[in-house]
Design a protein around this motif. Structure first.
Motif, short mmCIF file in Angstrom:
data_model
loop_
_atom_site.label_atom_id
_atom_site.label_comp_id
_atom_site.label_asym_id
_atom_site.label_seq_id
_atom_site.Cartn_x
_atom_site.Cartn_y
_atom_site.Cartn_z
N ASN A 107 33.96 31.62 5.66
CA ASN A 107 32.51 31.67 6.08
C ASN A 107 32.44 31.99 7.58
OD1 ASN A 107 31.52 31.47 3.39
ND2 ASN A 107 31.93 29.51 3.26
N ILE A 108 33.61 32.11 8.26
CA ILE A 108 33.31 31.88 9.80
C ILE A 108 33.90 33.29 10.35
CG2 ILE A 108 34.36 31.07 12.12
CD1 ILE A 108 34.43 28.27 10.88
N GLU A 109 33.23 34.19 10.94
CA GLU A 109 33.43 35.31 11.75
C GLU A 109 34.17 35.02 12.86
OE1 GLU A 109 31.68 39.37 13.94
OE2 GLU A 109 30.15 37.57 13.21
N VAL A 110 35.44 35.53 12.99
CA VAL A 110 36.41 35.33 14.26
C VAL A 110 36.30 36.58 14.91
CG1 VAL A 110 38.73 34.79 14.84
CG2 VAL A 110 37.78 33.70 12.97
N VAL A 111 36.03 36.61 16.33
CA VAL A 111 36.21 37.75 17.08
C VAL A 111 36.95 37.49 18.38
CG1 VAL A 111 33.92 38.39 16.19
CG2 VAL A 111 34.05 37.13 18.39
N LEU A 112 37.36 38.61 19.06
CA LEU A 112 38.37 38.33 20.32
C LEU A 112 37.49 38.72 21.41
CD1 LEU A 112 41.65 39.81 18.83
CD2 LEU A 112 40.87 37.44 18.65
N ASN A 113 37.94 37.73 22.28
CA ASN A 113 37.29 38.05 23.99
C ASN A 113 38.70 38.58 24.75
OD1 ASN A 113 36.28 38.54 26.39
ND2 ASN A 113 35.50 36.16 26.33
N LYS A 114 38.61 39.79 24.81
CA LYS A 114 40.04 40.49 25.33
C LYS A 114 39.81 40.40 26.97
CE LYS A 114 40.52 43.23 21.27
NZ LYS A 114 40.58 44.54 20.77
N ILE A 115 40.86 39.86 27.75
CA ILE A 115 40.80 39.52 29.10
C ILE A 115 41.92 39.92 29.89
CG2 ILE A 115 40.61 37.68 30.85
CD1 ILE A 115 39.11 36.23 28.23
N VAL A 116 41.81 40.43 30.62
CA VAL A 116 43.15 41.00 31.85
C VAL A 116 43.34 39.75 32.68
CG1 VAL A 116 43.97 42.56 33.36
CG2 VAL A 116 42.68 43.44 31.61
N SER A 117 44.47 39.25 32.56
CA SER A 117 44.89 38.18 33.30
C SER A 117 45.46 38.29 34.68
CB SER A 117 45.86 36.84 32.66
OG SER A 117 47.08 37.74 32.70
N ASN A 118 45.54 37.51 35.48
CA ASN A 118 46.12 37.88 37.08
C ASN A 118 47.50 38.30 36.95
OD1 ASN A 118 45.90 37.86 39.99
ND2 ASN A 118 47.39 36.34 40.03
N GLY A 119 48.39 37.62 35.85
CA GLY A 119 49.57 38.01 35.78
C GLY A 119 50.07 39.38 35.02
N ASP A 120 48.93 39.84 34.58
CA ASP A 120 48.79 41.15 34.08
C ASP A 120 48.78 42.35 35.20
OD1 ASP A 120 49.66 40.73 31.49
OD2 ASP A 120 47.44 39.75 30.97
N LYS A 121 47.75 41.72 36.00
CA LYS A 121 47.39 42.62 36.99
C LYS A 121 48.40 42.80 38.24
CE LYS A 121 42.68 41.07 37.01
NZ LYS A 121 41.52 40.11 37.28
N VAL A 122 49.25 41.80 38.50
CA VAL A 122 50.11 41.78 39.62
C VAL A 122 51.39 42.20 39.19
CG1 VAL A 122 50.97 40.81 41.75
CG2 VAL A 122 48.60 40.08 40.94
N LEU A 123 51.94 43.42 39.17
CA LEU A 123 53.11 43.96 38.62
C LEU A 123 54.03 44.45 39.46
CD1 LEU A 123 51.44 45.90 35.49
CD2 LEU A 123 52.38 43.67 35.68
N ASP A 124 53.86 44.30 40.93
CA ASP A 124 54.65 44.67 41.68
C ASP A 124 55.55 43.69 42.69
OD1 ASP A 124 52.61 43.52 43.20
OD2 ASP A 124 52.29 45.26 44.57
N LYS A 125 55.61 42.61 42.10
CA LYS A 125 56.60 41.34 42.65
C LYS A 125 56.62 40.45 41.58
CE LYS A 125 53.28 40.79 45.83
NZ LYS A 125 52.86 40.41 47.03
N PRO A 126 57.72 39.56 41.90
CA PRO A 126 58.30 38.59 40.76
C PRO A 126 56.95 37.56 40.78
CG PRO A 126 60.10 39.13 42.11
CD PRO A 126 58.78 39.68 42.78
N LEU A 127 56.77 37.01 39.40
CA LEU A 127 55.65 35.96 39.27
C LEU A 127 55.83 34.74 40.10
CD1 LEU A 127 55.33 35.91 35.22
CD2 LEU A 127 53.69 36.90 37.02
#
Length: 319
Positions: A31-51
């Protein structure tokens, strides 16, 4: 409660995880509607250097937590290995899903195994933990940084930028990508100790919502919770971030916990490691106990020096 919003990253693997949890909740609470809030994290943005060069902690969790605190989601699904050992005020990590296979896996288009790599072969990984363990066993290898999502990493391997790469087995399995790699070798836990929380999902909630707490607890696996609690206790006591050259893993088998930890320089030297086996009834506080013993033997100074040495020519950006 009529609607539940789950915060998730937008990578393929993160979305797989979020939809997996969505389906489980919908099955238990139709009976509960489940929806997703999709977010771009900082770790997904910075791809040019090691974490390890991105200062602070929570590279993959901060933006999701901000959304929860702002009232835009009641629950977040994380890869537990990415979740810092502290929680922002108002949020709680209340459940951990049943852990799947925790192994790292060797992947190559040319060589059948880690042992078959020739001297000087190029292996891709951004993880200081993997780099440390690889070079401890094979100091002759050249380890090269590897960033990007899973498909990007596999493409770079196929293009020949690396002789081999090391990834978590579970992510490739969930996305059905192993079939496309000519040579794969699952690495044993003694050969390559995983990071804290590998192959488990952490369920974080807004603290003051008891219905969401009830829902989250239906997702919890008790044995996995015990093991990952030990791992998180150890990492918290030792003061290591998600990207530090630290390996930490607990496994329950036949009523006993095997707890493996390792830290050292990313070049495979100055290694400290422990492997203990205790009854599950003796597990309380084991992570903190092992950490204190290692600290007494100089672990904090070793870890500080290791992180400074790993990228001594570069300065981290702060979150």
């Amino acid at each position: 409660m009529q609607k539940l919003t789950i915060a998730t990253r937008v990578s393929d693997l993160a979305l797989w995880q979020a939809y997996h949890i969505k389906k489980r909740i919908e099955k238990s609470y139709p009976n509960i509607e489940v929806v997703l809030n999709k977010i771009v994290s900082n770790g997904d943005k910075v791809l040019d250097k090691p974490l390890a060069l991105i200062g602070g902690k929570g590279h993959f969790t901060k933006e999701l937590e901000d959304e929860m605190l702002a009232g835009n989601a009641e629950l977040a699904v994380h890869s537990l290995k990415d979740v810092p050992t502290y929680m922002p005020e108002g949020l709680e990590l209340v459940a951990v899903t049943q852990r799947q296979d925790q192994s790292d896996v060797f992947l190559s288009h040319t060589y059948a195994s880690l042992e078959d790599l020739p001297q000087g072969a190029v292996v891709g990984t951004t993880s200081l933990r993997r780099r440390m363990q690889l070079l401890q066993k094979r100091p002759d290898l050249k380890v090269k940084d590897l960033r990007g999502n899973v498909n990007t990493r596999l493409r770079k391997l196929k293009e020949g930028q690396y002789d081999a790469i090391i990834l978590a087995w579970i992510g490739l399995h969930r996305l059905d990508l192993l079939k496309d790699i000519p040579f794969t070798q699952k690495l044993s836990l003694d050969m390559m100790i995983p990071p804290m929380g590998q192959a488990a999902l952490g369920i974080e909630i807004v603290s003051n919502n008891e219905k969401v707490r009830e829902i989250a607890l239906t997702l919890n696996d008790e044995e996995t919770f015990i093991c990952t609690k030990l791992e998180r206790e150890f990492i918290s006591a030792i003061g290591a971030g998600c990207s530090a050259p630290v390996a930490c893993n607990a496994v329950i088998n036949a009523g006993e916990i095997t707890f493996r930890v390792m830290l050292g320089y990313a070049d495979g030297t100055h290694i400290m490691q422990e492997r203990v086996i205790v009854n599950v009834s003796q597990a309380e506080g084991l992570g903190t106990k092992i950490a204190k013993e290692m600290i007494e033997n100089g672990a904090l100074k070793l870890l500080e020096d290791a992180q400074n040495a790993a990228f001594k020519d570069e300065m981290p950006q702060r979150l």
